[in-house]
Design an enzyme around this catalytic site. Structure first.
Site, PDB file in Angstrom:
ATOM      1  N   HIS A 187     -31.335  21.719 103.690  1.00 53.39           N
ATOM      2  CA  HIS A 187     -31.135  20.434 102.272  1.00 53.39           C
ATOM      3  C   HIS A 187     -29.799  19.563 102.167  1.00 53.39           C
ATOM      4  O   HIS A 187     -29.492  20.137 100.988  1.00 53.39           O
ATOM      5  CB  HIS A 187     -31.532  21.680 101.625  1.00 53.39           C
ATOM      6  CG  HIS A 187     -33.066  22.038 101.402  1.00 53.39           C
ATOM      7  ND1 HIS A 187     -33.670  21.385 100.527  1.00 53.39           N
ATOM      8  CD2 HIS A 187     -33.752  23.659 101.590  1.00 53.39           C
ATOM      9  CE1 HIS A 187     -34.709  22.074 100.000  1.00 53.39           C
ATOM     10  NE2 HIS A 187     -34.831  23.204 100.974  1.00 53.39           N
ATOM     11  N   ASP A 208     -29.514  16.426 104.675  1.00 52.89           N
ATOM     12  CA  ASP A 208     -29.138  15.140 104.627  1.00 52.89           C
ATOM     13  C   ASP A 208     -28.985  14.752 103.383  1.00 52.89           C
ATOM     14  O   ASP A 208     -28.117  13.254 102.972  1.00 52.89           O
ATOM     15  CB  ASP A 208     -30.262  14.950 104.955  1.00 52.89           C
ATOM     16  CG  ASP A 208     -31.549  14.843 104.830  1.00 52.89           C
ATOM     17  OD1 ASP A 208     -31.613  16.093 103.715  1.00 52.89           O
ATOM     18  OD2 ASP A 208     -32.737  14.494 105.020  1.00 52.89           O
ATOM     19  N   SER A 247     -42.218  17.686 109.282  1.00 55.25           N
ATOM     20  CA  SER A 247     -42.502  16.563 109.065  1.00 55.25           C
ATOM     21  C   SER A 247     -43.816  15.933 109.273  1.00 55.25           C
ATOM     22  O   SER A 247     -43.670  14.702 109.852  1.00 55.25           O
ATOM     23  CB  SER A 247     -41.745  15.799 109.797  1.00 55.25           C
ATOM     24  OG  SER A 247     -40.174  16.197 109.181  1.00 55.25           O
ATOM     25  N   SER A 248     -44.840  16.315 108.740  1.00 49.76           N
ATOM     26  CA  SER A 248     -46.024  15.668 109.350  1.00 49.76           C
ATOM     27  C   SER A 248     -46.147  14.500 108.497  1.00 49.76           C
ATOM     28  O   SER A 248     -46.486  12.726 109.256  1.00 49.76           O
ATOM     29  CB  SER A 248     -47.442  16.316 108.878  1.00 49.76           C
ATOM     30  OG  SER A 248     -47.201  16.859 107.671  1.00 49.76           O
ATOM     31  N   ASP A 271     -35.171  13.650 108.967  1.00 50.96           N
ATOM     32  CA  ASP A 271     -37.162  12.949 109.600  1.00 50.96           C
ATOM     33  C   ASP A 271     -36.946  11.950 109.954  1.00 50.96           C
ATOM     34  O   ASP A 271     -37.711  11.794 111.259  1.00 50.96           O
ATOM     35  CB  ASP A 271     -37.819  13.572 108.294  1.00 50.96           C
ATOM     36  CG  ASP A 271     -37.505  15.501 107.931  1.00 50.96           C
ATOM     37  OD1 ASP A 271     -36.629  15.768 108.112  1.00 50.96           O
ATOM     38  OD2 ASP A 271     -38.557  15.463 106.716  1.00 50.96           O
ATOM     39  N   ASN A 323     -45.885  21.542 100.025  1.00 55.32           N
ATOM     40  CA  ASN A 323     -45.993  20.073 100.174  1.00 55.32           C
ATOM     41  C   ASN A 323     -44.449  18.903  98.741  1.00 55.32           C
ATOM     42  O   ASN A 323     -45.213  19.184  97.879  1.00 55.32           O
ATOM     43  CB  ASN A 323     -47.743  19.185  99.850  1.00 55.32           C
ATOM     44  CG  ASN A 323     -47.228  17.599  99.828  1.00 55.32           C
ATOM     45  OD1 ASN A 323     -46.392  17.098  99.283  1.00 55.32           O
ATOM     46  ND2 ASN A 323     -47.954  17.998 100.240  1.00 55.32           N
TER      47      ASN A 323
END
Length: 459
Positions: free
Chosen positions: A51, A53, A146-147, A191, A234
């Site tokens: 948390h 970036d 990070s899908s 990501d 999500n």
């Protein structure tokens, strides 16, 4: 392969690997013709730097082997047809000239459309090419690996290649970071950056403004193990994440104003440090002096900044945080500045490789987790339980990774203890619960730093 090229690596493959071959066959049976090229983009695990970036601070992720793979055939019609090898994800088609992204429902195809739209807008494509695409993903969804960003990145690269355009990896990462915001996630860019900039065998320190990546060699005597709590998290569907982004933004404004800076221009906690020209330790002292641990009401924030509630809503709060009534600023700022320091310390230990490196890195991971749990409040009971189990069975360090509120933990385990560790965690966490047991195969695995996004063409 070049050691590091600014552009995406293109692999000409004469014999398609098994997974590509299978995807090709499914593509032909679905669309009646063969794909022209394939694109893959990996998921990631963040080793430390959670948390921060989106506050402007450097992070330390590595790509994992799990990825999003898309088979593509550009077509003459201006239609994009999307299909997924997983039947839970429904087919979707749309005109390339009229991309609508529904923020209220983060369905899988909307992430593809983010990447597509980002590239279209960057080049101002008036006549974008249509495409048939079949997607195969191996990253567990909503797991903090990070899908969704991998899908945005993959779609961006697919669109770039289908339209015959080129960009550097850094440009692609920056476009995909911006375009993921179409779905309402105010992410910071880690990501997307690692998905494009990763290289096999090394983690990366990723710094922002300007975006750059530096190799970080991990100690050889330890394995990094991912364990999924099996609680789905999500980012685009829940408000926790975007509230944290706003709390950091509000803390930035209050800290700036108290120091006589032009607070209206300041957006990220990193900006305050840069403007004041002080170190992270000093910033933590300033947080103690300026902010109070009790939550701030919107009224108090308005009073501190000398603005009206209407101005706060119009000028500072994002669309999806308009109705939040209290914000914790002290705790969030404290986490960010301390976590930013831990990232730099982690890199320094990896570089200097002292004899007790694994011990020191483990301690940093544990401190990071406590800060995420206590100060950032982004854990959940299952993650807490899983971290306890990992530490109990031999992990030197264990923490949540990704946004939190569910998803995965990452643990550093001495290589010689790895097999016993996996066996014990399996027994203690997965075999005690029927639902977890069903998901266990893809939920617990050791991982090595993988490569970034690639384009494959059949020679």
């Amino acid at each position: 392969l070049p050691a590091f090229s600014a552009n995406i690596v293109l692999l000409n493959v004469s014999n398609l690997p098994f997974r590509l071959q299978k995807l090709k066959e499914m593509f032909i049976s679905k669309f009646g013709s063969a794909p022209k090229f394939y694109v893959c983009a990996p998921g990631r695990v963040n080793l430390i730097g959670e948390h921060i970036d989106y506050c402007g601070y450097a992070v330390l992720p590595m790509a994992i082997e799990q990825d999003i793979l898309i088979a593509v055939e550009p077509v003459k019609t201006q239609v994009v047809q999307l299909a997924n090898t997983n039947s839970l994800y429904l087919d979707f088609s749309t005109s390339v000239n009229n991309i609508q992204i529904n923020k209220t429902k983060p369905q899988w195809h909307n992430y593809f459309l983010c990447g597509l739209k980002g590239i279209q807008e960057h080049f101002g494509l008036n006549n974008p090419t249509g495409m048939n695409c079949l997607l195969d993903g191996t990253i567990p969804p909503s797991s903090g690996l990070s899908s969704s960003s991998a899908l945005v990145c993959c779609a961006g690269l697919v669109t770039l290649r289908a339209n015959g355009k080129t960009l550097s990896k850094v440009e692609l990462a920056e476009i995909c970071t911006k375009s993921e915001r179409y779905i309402g996630t105010e992410g910071g860019g880690m990501d997307q950056s690692i998905s494009f900039l990763a290289e096999e065998g090394t983690a990366k320190l990723i710094e922002f403004s300007p975006l750059r990546a530096t190799d970080v060699r991990l100690p050889s005597g330890a394995a990094f193990v991912i364990a999924n709590s099996c609680v789905e998290s999500n980012k685009a569907a829940t408000s926790h994440y975007n509230i944290r982004v706003m709390e950091c933004r509000l803390a930035t404004k209050l800290l700036s104003k108290s120091k006589g800076l032009d607070w209206k221009k300041m957006l990220r906690l990193h900006d305050v440090q840069t403007k004041l020209g002080v170190g992270l330790e000093e910033m933590l002292t300033i947080v103690e002096e300026v902010l109070h641990p009790e939550p701030y009401s919107t009224e108090e924030i308005c009073k501190c900044l000398g603005i009206s509630l209407e101005e706060l809503r119009a000028q500072i709060l994002s669309q999806n945080t308009q109705d939040v009534s209290t914000f914790k600023l002290y705790q969030r700022a404290k986490h960010v500045y301390s976590e930013a320091a831990r990232v730099l310390e982690f890199k320094k230990i990896c570089n200097e490789a002292p004899a007790n490196a694994i011990q020191l890195l483990g301690e940093l991971m544990n401190q990071s987790y406590i800060s995420c749990r206590e100060m950032y409040e982004c854990s959940c009971p299952e993650l807490d339980r899983l971290v306890d189990i990992c530490l109990q069975f031999g992990a030197i360090g264990s923490r949540l990774t990704g946004a939190g509120w569910g998803g995965c933990t990452v643990s550093m385990v001495p290589t010689d203890k790895l097999n016993a560790f996996l066996k014990n965690v399996r027994k203690a966490y997965y075999q005690t619960d029927v639902q977890r047991l069903a998901l266990e195969k893809n939920s617990l695995f050791a991982t090595k730093p993988g490569r970034g996004a690639l384009v494959f063409v059949e020679a």
